[in-house]
Scaffold this active site. Structure first.
Site, short mmCIF file in Angstrom:
data_model
loop_
_atom_site.label_atom_id
_atom_site.label_comp_id
_atom_site.label_asym_id
_atom_site.label_seq_id
_atom_site.Cartn_x
_atom_site.Cartn_y
_atom_site.Cartn_z
N THR A 179 0.83 -1.20 0.00
CA THR A 179 0.00 0.00 0.00
C THR A 179 0.87 1.25 0.00
O THR A 179 1.83 1.34 0.77
CB THR A 179 -0.92 0.01 1.23
OG1 THR A 179 -1.72 -1.17 1.22
CG2 THR A 179 -1.83 1.23 1.23
N GLU A 222 -2.48 -4.16 12.26
CA GLU A 222 -3.01 -4.13 10.90
C GLU A 222 -4.35 -4.85 10.83
O GLU A 222 -5.30 -4.38 10.18
CB GLU A 222 -2.03 -4.79 9.94
CG GLU A 222 -2.50 -4.78 8.49
CD GLU A 222 -1.59 -5.59 7.57
OE1 GLU A 222 -1.56 -5.28 6.36
OE2 GLU A 222 -0.92 -6.52 8.05
#
Length: 397
Positions: free
Chosen positions: A184, A265
């Site tokens: 990302t 996460e």
């Protein structure tokens, strides 16, 4: 901007929490949502991210970190609220701003979370004072974008055992070689937290790598099924010389800090999934109350009520995980991520079914949210990895 006619509001929300929720929701609908079409088409999201951080005051104590040189001062404890209610409201605010952003644009929310969370929070909690001062404030303000680089083309679920990216000690530097994928923010990130295997002892260590370092390159953004507002790509490392001072925290050879990052996460993914489920539920309820067939709103038919009821069950249970005030270890983070990610996809698909042909059209938001939801069952460890991790922990306990 007016809020939707129907909004899911948990009975446990206090008036202060509702007001905070509505404040964030109005901002996201007015300032972020109008950009969604352009972001989905590939517009760079980071200038808008910086504006959002400034408008909503989300940079936290970036100025203080610069003044203290990244060193925790004696006043840090005094800055934390002693009143449990105030502390709880602050926790609620941190969660709610992520939810409201993800309700509007999950991909945009994922990119912001990866920058300030997976990069910024890792460096802040584990970095040296010099590393914190140099890298964290700019990322918190949105002036620079961070990226967290663990996954490799041949090392996804088995990130540690199959990791090929190497770090060879060479004098006062390390020389990094390898590649990372599905990262990302990779195409545009300014700084990267790269995990590599030390060639001397085989340990996995984390390095802060700047885009300007010679030998660093990134791919163009991948063309994906969903989460198109979040640029994802590869990171290439070709004899990249990284000073030893950029070894995170001065060097941590245990894997515990990586496990904590994975837990963080997975909790973050659960928040995004919940946001998708909540928005899709709101849209489906509105539609069921206003769409008429056979002389009455379709929501009065029991088969539609059955779908809405099951959507509510998923949403209600997911909410209890996402808003939990308990600290989650890796086991509970896996359990939470597993349930909420699957619930998010279920609710999104049910909302499409309730809207029928309209739900399948690209101009309706549930179509986009359903595509976005699926990634959250894959990223941060697939459903299978969550189950394996949970099962092993049960047998080891």
């Amino acid at each position: 901007m007016d809020l939707p006619a129907t909004q899911y509001t948990p009975a446990s929300f206090s008036p202060e929490q509702v007001a905070m929720r509505d404040h964030f929701r109005k901002y996201m609908m007015a300032e972020i949502d109008p950009h969604t079409a352009a972001l989905e088409a590939g517009e760079n999201p980071y200038p808008l991210m910086k504006k959002m951080v400034g408008d909503l005051g989300l940079a936290g104590d970036a100025d203080k970190l610069e003044k203290t040189g990244g060193v925790k001062s004696d006043t840090d404890a005094a800055d934390r609220p002693n009143d449990p209610d105030t502390a709880a409201l602050m926790r609620f605010a941190r969660t709610q701003v992520q939810i409201e952003l993800a309700r509007v644009n999950p991909g945009f929310a994922m990119s912001w979370g990866a920058s300030v969370g997976l990069f910024g929070s890792n460096v802040r909690s584990k970095g040296t004072p010099d590393q914190i001062k140099k890298y964290v404030p700019d990322v918190m303000r949105g002036e620079k974008t961070g990226s967290w680089c663990l996954t490799e083309p041949g090392a996804g679920s088995d990130a540690f055992g199959s990791m090929k990216t190497s770090a060879r000690p060479d004098g006062d530097d390390y020389v990094l070689n390898g590649s990372k994928t599905f990262i990302t923010n990779a195409p545009y990130a300014d700084v990267f937290l790269v995990y590599a295997r030390n060639t001397e002892d085989g340990s996995i260590q984390a390095f802060i790598v700047e885009r300007g370092f010679k030998g660093v390159d990134t791919s163009k953004p991948f063309d994906k099924m969903g989460m198109k507002s979040s640029p994802t790509g590869q990171v290439f490392l070709d004899d990249v010389r990284v000073p030893a001072e950029n070894l995170l925290g001065g060097g941590m050879k245990d894997r515990d800090h990586v496990r904590k990052s994975l837990a963080s996460e997975r909790i973050g993914i659960a928040v995004l999934s919940y946001a998708i489920a909540e928005r899709c539920y709101d849209i489906a309820v509105d539609y069921a109350k206003t769409r008429e067939q056979g002389g009455q709103a379709i929501g009065h038919y029991q088969l539609i009520q059955n779908r809405l009821a099951r959507m509510y069950v998923d949403l209600s249970n997911a909410r209890r995980i996402v808003y939990s005030s308990e600290e989650m270890d890796i086991l509970d983070a896996c359990a939470g991520k597993l349930f909420v990610a699957e619930a998010g996809t279920r609710v999104a698909m049910e909302s499409i079914h309730i809207l029928a042909g309209n739900g399948y059209m690209s101009e309706y938001v549930v179509e986009r949210l359903a595509r976005d939801a699926k990634l959250l069952e894959l990223g941060g460890g697939t459903t299978e990895i969550q189950i394996i991790t949970i099962g092993k922990a049960i047998m080891a306990g």
